[in-house]
Design an enzyme around this catalytic site. Structure first.
Site, PDB file in Angstrom:
ATOM      1  N   GLU A  44       0.800  -1.138  -0.021  1.00 48.89           N
ATOM      2  CA  GLU A  44      -0.152  -0.059  -0.089  1.00 48.89           C
ATOM      3  C   GLU A  44       0.809   1.053  -0.032  1.00 48.89           C
ATOM      4  O   GLU A  44       1.698   1.410   1.039  1.00 48.89           O
ATOM      5  CB  GLU A  44      -0.893  -0.058   1.168  1.00 48.89           C
ATOM      6  CG  GLU A  44      -1.991   0.938   1.322  1.00 48.89           C
ATOM      7  CD  GLU A  44      -2.706   1.037   2.434  1.00 48.89           C
ATOM      8  OE1 GLU A  44      -3.608   1.668   2.833  1.00 48.89           O
ATOM      9  OE2 GLU A  44      -2.579  -0.006   3.105  1.00 48.89           O
ATOM     10  N   ARG A 270       5.173 -12.903   9.572  1.00 50.11           N
ATOM     11  CA  ARG A 270       5.816 -11.705   9.326  1.00 50.11           C
ATOM     12  C   ARG A 270       7.082 -11.556  10.453  1.00 50.11           C
ATOM     13  O   ARG A 270       7.401 -12.216  11.319  1.00 50.11           O
ATOM     14  CB  ARG A 270       5.012 -10.325   9.697  1.00 50.11           C
ATOM     15  CG  ARG A 270       4.432 -10.182  11.016  1.00 50.11           C
ATOM     16  CD  ARG A 270       4.026  -8.720  11.241  1.00 50.11           C
ATOM     17  NE  ARG A 270       2.806  -8.656  10.298  1.00 50.11           N
ATOM     18  CZ  ARG A 270       2.838  -7.544   9.784  1.00 50.11           C
ATOM     19  NH1 ARG A 270       3.787  -6.328   9.702  1.00 50.11           N
ATOM     20  NH2 ARG A 270       1.930  -7.068   8.772  1.00 50.11           N
ATOM     21  N   LYS A 280       3.892   1.028   9.600  1.00 50.73           N
ATOM     22  CA  LYS A 280       4.308   2.272   8.698  1.00 50.73           C
ATOM     23  C   LYS A 280       3.661   3.626   9.663  1.00 50.73           C
ATOM     24  O   LYS A 280       4.241   4.687   9.472  1.00 50.73           O
ATOM     25  CB  LYS A 280       3.530   1.963   7.436  1.00 50.73           C
ATOM     26  CG  LYS A 280       4.248   1.230   6.482  1.00 50.73           C
ATOM     27  CD  LYS A 280       3.732   1.210   5.158  1.00 50.73           C
ATOM     28  CE  LYS A 280       2.614   0.220   5.009  1.00 50.73           C
ATOM     29  NZ  LYS A 280       2.581  -0.143   3.760  1.00 50.73           N
TER      30      LYS A 280
END
Ligand code: ATP
Ligand code: MG
Length: 569
Positions: A44, A270, A280
């Site tokens: 994204e 992850r 982020k």
């Protein structure tokens, strides 16, 4: 932290390390389910990429390469609010820098807005979607919880005609934001919250960085993602574990829609790295609150930060390979990353001498005005790197810390009456110290053994200590930036109650050392070049560096605790 066992000395052995994703791919290729594989990396564009993304990039592009398939770069830009062209550009730069290429396969989820809209009407016509007038708060309330089943929306049984009409008017911009949504009609009693009539479209009157003001409604992630995968012919849609519960929805959409194929979603754990945050949102906060100098601050876990600091793509790829792929979340020791960086730089970084905290050293029996030159190996690990000349004179500088007036037992560096080797040059013995009025040592008076030229004596006399040094006549002043971990807590997901990540910022994460003295050969150092400064660490020339005002970032020190640790195991 569970990665020690992943260290293997043998590169070839590492290259064939399998994992459960490879097993799935190999089975699918063997059975003929797929002729070749297609993966994708779907960021994204709402921030810069970090080391966690690097793991996903290496995995997706790496699998495509190993199995002669292809990997797409797709910007998941379905949410118009947070996205920015700056991020799009930085992401492309970072993926290329890591050594991967998507060729002609660059896509944007926003390219599929027309198709996604068409499919939404298809769902409505199939009685599988409806327009709902509940507000966001009401939606939340109706949704229920893990223990409380959801409630059907009062708008769930609208006719197909009414749904179509309302949805088209949503698209035309007739209704205010938040007043209506399009929802999938699945099962409000499902134990999986994601299956409780999830929202597919919401009204948002926001400018989009690629489609401008064309759209008043935007599709939700879960709907956009699976359809994008299917439209691109993705075979294996690899994502992180938190999407495991979304997989039934991923499959549900693809089962309802006339899409060209049905990719398989596969989840993996992850990357969580010790002493680091990877959200982020929080990284953006660090930038906006000026707690770091920007997204590419060398202390940031971003790829841009690591690049600026001097990490190499080879080291990051090696790290990704070593941490492997698993189904269980864990915290990876940041020393493993540093180990990979050292391993790579040891082979490629030329050696130089730089004194961080200089103290004058005068060789009293060396002729005044005489300058001689010594040959110094540029890289003992790589003879092809050749040699360089280093100037030597009566007036030198060494590290203040390499002299002790009161040496402890076992001290093998310089002290009064002690002999040490000056790297590449001579044996010297310290005879006297000179102090200022405050009693601080300001100069060391030494004598040298003329017969020890090159750092060896004919009589085979041994010294324990070898010091780095610079020649006062030719050395140049430089700035060194020494970095440490940005945070003081290993597991940043485990902060004390009431504390935020700001409470764990390391006040010593950056130490700037000005007026360090470097051998004259560094005069020509170019931005981005890597060096090993003997005994000090690996360094990279910062992009703000200028001839005459050189700035070096310390990438990592030389202490190889990871290697020592792994040898013991
Ligand atoms: P954030 O939650 O900080 O916004 P994100 O996961 O939403 O990050 P995306 O841009 O959606 O960021 O991520 C792109 C891809 O990178 C996704 O496929 C995601 O699964 C993967 N990814 C993100 N973070 C990690 C991580 N720490 N380890 C491995 N893969 C990751
Ligand atoms: Mg995401």
């Amino acid at each position: 932290m569970d990665t020690k066992e992943n260290i293997t000395e043998n590169k070839e052995e590492k290259a064939v390390t399998s994992n459960f994703i490879r097993s799935i791919i190999e089975r699918d290729l063997a059975s003929g389910k797929h002729k070749s594989i297609v993966t994708r990396f779907p960021p994204e564009p709402n921030g810069y990429l970090h080391i966690g993304h690097a793991k996903s990039i290496c995995l997706n592009f790496g699998l495509a390469k190993d199995y002669q398939g292809r990997c797409h770069l797709r910007f998941d830009d379905s949410n118009p609010v947070k996205e920015d062209v700056e991020y799009v550009n930085s992401i492309m730069e970072d993926v290329h820098w890591l050594g991967f290429d998507w060729g002609e396969h660059l896509y944007y989820a926003s390219d599929y807005f027309d198709k996604l809209y068409e499919f939404a009407e298809y769902l409505i016509k199939a009685g599988k979607a409806f327009v709902c007038d509940l507000s966001w708060e009401e939606l939340k309330e109706y949704r229920g919880t893990l223990t409380v089943p959801g409630k059907d929306s009062p708008y769930r049984n609208r006719s197909i005609e009414e749904n179509l009409d309302l949805f088209r008017r949503m698209k035309a911009g007739e209704f205010p934001e938040g007043s209506r949504t399009l929802r999938a009609k699945i099962d409000m009693a499902s134990p999986n919250l994601n299956m409780r009539d999830p929202v597919i479209y919401r009204i948002k009157k926001t400018h989009h960085h690629r489609t401008g003001n064309d759209w008043q409604i935007y599709p939700m992630y879960d709907y956009t993602h699976c359809v994008s995968d299917a439209l691109e012919g993705i075979t294996h849609s690899i994502c992180t574990l938190e999407f495991e519960d979304h997989r039934p929805l991923y499959d549900w959409f693809l089962d309802q829609l006339p899409v060209p194929c049905h990719p398989q979603q596969i989840e993996f754990a992850r990357l969580n790295l010790a002493y680091t945050i990877m959200s982020k949102r929080l990284l953006l906060e660090l930038v906006n609150n000026h707690l770091v100098s920007g997204w590419d601050d060398p202390r940031m876990p971003t790829i841009a930060g690591m690049r600026r600091r001097g990490f190499t793509p080879e080291a990051i790829r090696d790290f990704s390979e070593r941490i492997g792929v698993s189904k269980a979340n864990s915290l990876v020791d940041d020393e493993l990353l540093m180990f990979c960086v050292r391993e790579d730089l040891n082979k490629r970084a030329e050696r130089r001498m730089v004194v961080v905290n200089p103290i004058k050293l005068t060789i009293t029996n060396y002729p005044e005005g005489k300058i001689e030159e010594f040959d110094a190996e540029n890289n003992p690990e790589d003879p092809s790197a050749g040699k360089r000349k280093i100037k030597f004179s009566r007036n030198l500088h060494i590290e203040k810390d390499d002299f002790s007036e009161n040496p402890v037992k076992g001290w093998f560096r310089l002290a009064l009456g002690k002999e040490v080797r000056l790297k590449y040059a001579y044996y010297i013995t310290c005879n006297e110290v000179i102090k200022n009025e405050k009693g601080e040592i300001i100069e060391l008076l030494c004598t040298y053994d003329e017969k020890s030229r090159g750092g060896w004596t004919e009589d085979g006399r041994k010294v324990k200590g070898t010091l780095h040094w610079v020649c006062a006549e030719s050395a140049i002043p430089v700035e060194l930036r020494l970095y440490d971990r940005l945070f003081t807590l290993a597991d940043m997901s485990n902060m004390e109650e009431g504390k935020t990540y700001q409470d764990y910022l390391n006040p010593n994460s950056l130490i700037v050392k000005q007026n360090c003295l470097a051998e004259e050969n560094l005069q020509e150092a170019k931005i981005g070049e890597h060096y090993q400064f003997l005994r000090i660490g690996y360094f990279n020339v910062d992009y703000n560096s200028k001839p005459g005002a050189l700035i070096f970032n310390r990438i990592v020190d030389l202490k190889d605790s990871w290697a020592k640790l792994s040898k013991k195991i």
